[in-house]
Write a protein that holds these residues in place. Structure first.
Motif, mmCIF file in Angstrom:
data_model
loop_
_atom_site.group_PDB
_atom_site.id
_atom_site.type_symbol
_atom_site.label_atom_id
_atom_site.label_comp_id
_atom_site.label_asym_id
_atom_site.label_seq_id
_atom_site.Cartn_x
_atom_site.Cartn_y
_atom_site.Cartn_z
ATOM 1 N N ASN A 1 0.813 -1.226 0.000
ATOM 2 C CA ASN A 1 0.000 0.000 0.000
ATOM 3 C C ASN A 1 0.843 1.270 0.000
ATOM 4 O O ASN A 1 0.337 2.345 0.356
ATOM 5 N N TRP A 2 2.121 1.151 -0.351
ATOM 6 C CA TRP A 2 3.047 2.284 -0.456
ATOM 7 C C TRP A 2 3.349 2.947 0.887
ATOM 8 O O TRP A 2 4.039 3.975 0.926
ATOM 9 N N ALA A 3 2.899 2.365 2.003
ATOM 10 C CA ALA A 3 2.854 3.092 3.277
ATOM 11 C C ALA A 3 4.156 2.993 4.068
ATOM 12 O O ALA A 3 4.133 2.969 5.302
ATOM 13 N N LEU A 4 5.275 2.983 3.406
ATOM 14 C CA LEU A 4 6.572 2.894 4.073
ATOM 15 C C LEU A 4 6.729 3.967 5.148
ATOM 16 O O LEU A 4 6.413 5.134 4.927
ATOM 17 N N ASP A 5 7.223 3.558 6.310
ATOM 18 C CA ASP A 5 7.550 4.476 7.402
ATOM 19 C C ASP A 5 6.368 5.345 7.798
ATOM 20 O O ASP A 5 6.497 6.539 8.039
ATOM 21 N N ASN A 6 5.169 4.707 7.828
ATOM 22 C CA ASN A 6 3.974 5.383 8.350
ATOM 23 C C ASN A 6 3.592 6.622 7.540
ATOM 24 O O ASN A 6 3.163 7.634 8.092
ATOM 25 N N SER A 7 3.740 6.524 6.213
ATOM 26 C CA SER A 7 3.663 7.717 5.367
ATOM 27 C C SER A 7 2.264 8.113 4.933
ATOM 28 O O SER A 7 2.077 9.219 4.409
ATOM 29 N N LEU A 8 1.257 7.271 5.114
ATOM 30 C CA LEU A 8 -0.092 7.627 4.694
ATOM 31 C C LEU A 8 -0.815 8.413 5.786
ATOM 32 O O LEU A 8 -0.525 8.257 6.977
ATOM 33 N N PRO A 9 -1.765 9.265 5.409
ATOM 34 C CA PRO A 9 -2.513 10.040 6.403
ATOM 35 C C PRO A 9 -3.171 9.126 7.427
ATOM 36 O O PRO A 9 -3.745 8.083 7.091
ATOM 37 N N GLY A 10 -3.073 9.515 8.705
ATOM 38 C CA GLY A 10 -3.679 8.738 9.768
ATOM 39 C C GLY A 10 -2.913 7.483 10.134
ATOM 40 O O GLY A 10 -3.376 6.686 10.954
ATOM 41 N N GLY A 11 -1.752 7.284 9.521
ATOM 42 C CA GLY A 11 -0.953 6.108 9.836
ATOM 43 C C GLY A 11 -1.515 4.804 9.317
ATOM 44 O O GLY A 11 -1.147 3.720 9.808
ATOM 45 N N ARG A 12 -2.388 4.860 8.304
ATOM 46 C CA ARG A 12 -2.982 3.632 7.776
ATOM 47 C C ARG A 12 -1.932 2.752 7.113
ATOM 48 O O ARG A 12 -0.978 3.219 6.506
ATOM 49 N N TYR A 13 -2.154 1.453 7.222
ATOM 50 C CA TYR A 13 -1.346 0.414 6.570
ATOM 51 C C TYR A 13 0.117 0.410 7.008
ATOM 52 O O TYR A 13 0.979 -0.043 6.283
ATOM 53 N N CYS A 14 0.383 0.959 8.198
ATOM 54 C CA CYS A 14 1.736 0.887 8.739
ATOM 55 C C CYS A 14 1.671 1.052 10.256
ATOM 56 O O CYS A 14 1.492 0.089 10.971
ATOM 57 N N GLY A 15 1.831 2.283 10.754
ATOM 58 C CA GLY A 15 1.766 2.538 12.186
ATOM 59 C C GLY A 15 3.118 2.657 12.867
ATOM 60 O O GLY A 15 3.175 2.841 14.089
ATOM 61 N N LEU A 16 4.216 2.584 12.088
ATOM 62 C CA LEU A 16 5.554 2.597 12.690
ATOM 63 C C LEU A 16 6.377 3.770 12.167
ATOM 64 O O LEU A 16 6.844 3.755 11.021
ATOM 65 N N ASN A 17 6.590 4.777 12.999
ATOM 66 C CA ASN A 17 7.444 5.895 12.599
ATOM 67 C C ASN A 17 8.918 5.505 12.515
ATOM 68 O O ASN A 17 9.705 6.211 11.891
ATOM 69 N N ASN A 18 9.279 4.408 13.161
ATOM 70 C CA ASN A 18 10.678 3.965 13.154
ATOM 71 C C ASN A 18 10.897 2.772 12.221
ATOM 72 O O ASN A 18 11.821 1.986 12.412
ATOM 73 N N GLU A 19 10.068 2.644 11.209
ATOM 74 C CA GLU A 19 10.130 1.467 10.337
ATOM 75 C C GLU A 19 11.453 1.370 9.584
ATOM 76 O O GLU A 19 11.984 0.275 9.381
ATOM 77 N N ILE A 20 12.012 2.486 9.180
ATOM 78 C CA ILE A 20 13.293 2.453 8.465
ATOM 79 C C ILE A 20 14.395 1.917 9.368
ATOM 80 O O ILE A 20 15.227 1.103 8.948
ATOM 81 N N THR A 21 14.406 2.344 10.623
ATOM 82 C CA THR A 21 15.380 1.807 11.580
ATOM 83 C C THR A 21 15.204 0.301 11.746
ATOM 84 O O THR A 21 16.183 -0.463 11.735
#
Length: 375
Positions: free
Chosen positions: A155-175
């Protein structure tokens, strides 16, 4: 004139890149590296086990004959990269892709869809899938004692990039990806999604800010001579982002259309598109890196790609590169990463192409002396 959705994210970077290339053109002939990153989802659109199996069997039957019909400037066939979703894992489906990998015409990397389940869930799922691919299916490769993988976020949502944090939820995903052994991310571009990065048509380092989303939005461009040693030796540099071409194309239209390097049933490869990719794709010195993407299991795409679409791609690449007298090389995403690393060390990425760019599999690791894995 109406621009594509979310053009405010990528259009300034695109125009800046076009201006820089126009004012500082590369001197001398170019080399072209082409990889196809398939968001390979056999169970997409609610498919059952039977349909998912049929989708993979279709690729197993048709892709080998297509690949064997074409050769690059080094005499090598195309190598297709299947980014397989962790949540759709079935051993027999991965085995079919592993067979094409052993034949040298495919490779398997990691794709995942998740939606706010938390850091522990993400790490457990990713690490478990990584271990399964390596130990059970002899895929991926080990480097410096760690299993390495390329990554595409669902869903393209790398590093919590979609509005509202959908389809991810992790600001530290790259780490987390770096800690898990991700050697590079291949998610971008996504064009008309709010997840699209402002940095376009670049290979660059994304340094994580664990407190904020979308840390890949901007980063430092990768340059020849950047490296004194191994590409992954310094995690502080960030996660390497290998993005595909992104721009605006006009041919045959009264309104602009976004070009994001997608090959699909509704937008098949053409000589004109190859020309745009060559003009826009990330460059490191005199090397052009074209990373295309598709969703190849859906019938609307597979029926077109496997019955002429991929052949049209390779024929157009050969024709256009031949016209420009530029050598071209078909590579997996892992092989593209290795070529980038060689250029970063000011080494010749073509010298010893086969031996240097072959993936290091579990089988190779198990046969290495003293349990060591060599590239």
């Amino acid at each position: 004139m109406k621009l594509p959705r979310h053009a405010e994210l990528w259009l300034p970077g695109y125009l800046r890149d076009r201006f820089e290339r126009w004012t500082s053109p590369a001197a001398g002939p170019m080399r072209v590296w082409l990889a196809i990153a398939d968001h390979y989802e056999p169970f997409v659109d609610g498919a059952d086990e039977k349909m998912a199996t049929e989708r993979v069997e279709l690729w197993s039957r048709n892709w080998p004959s297509i690949a064997e019909s074409y050769r690059d400037s080094a005499g090598r066939p195309p190598c297709y990269t299947f980014f397989y979703p962790q949540e759709q894992y079935r051993p027999h489906l991965i085995d079919a892709l592993a067979e094409m990998t052993r034949a040298g015409i495919g490779d398997v990397e990691i794709h995942i869809h998740h939606d706010g389940e938390g850091e522990r869930d993400f790490v457990d799922r990713m690490s478990g899938f990584r271990e399964t691919l390596f130990h059970k299916h002899e895929l991926l490769r080990k480097h410096q004692g760690q299993i390495r993988f390329g990554f595409i976020h669902g869903n393209w949502a790398l590093d919590n990039s979609l509005p509202g944090g959908r389809y991810c939820g992790l600001n530290n995903e790259i780490t987390l990806l770096q800690q898990l052994g991700c050697y590079a991310d291949f998610t971008m571009p996504c064009g008309n999604s709010p997840a699209q990065a402002r940095t376009v048509n670049q290979i660059y380092w994304a340094v994580d800010d664990p407190a904020k989303p979308k840390s890949y939005d901007r980063g430092k461009s990768f340059r020849a001579g950047d490296l004194a040693g191994d590409l992954a030796a310094d995690p502080a540099k960030g996660l390497l982002m290998i993005s595909g071409p992104l721009g605006i194309r006009w041919a045959g239209r009264f309104v602009p259309r976004i070009e994001k390097g997608e090959i699909a049933g509704y937008d098949l490869p053409s000589r004109y598109r190859v020309q745009r990719w060559l003009d826009w794709a990330p460059r490191v010195g005199n090397d052009i890196f074209i990373k295309l993407f598709t969703h190849g299991t859906q019938e609307r795409n597979s029926s077109a790609l496997l019955t002429g679409g991929l052949s049209a791609l390779f024929e157009a690449v050969e024709a256009e590169c031949g016209h420009r007298q530029w050598p071209f090389f078909y590579v997996s995403c892992w092989q593209m990463y290795q070529a980038i690393g060689a250029i970063g060390r000011r080494e010749d990425p073509v010298a010893g192409l086969t031996s240097r760019l072959e993936p290091v599999t579990y089988r190779a690791a198990s046969q290495a002396q003293n349990g060591k894995v060599h590239e």
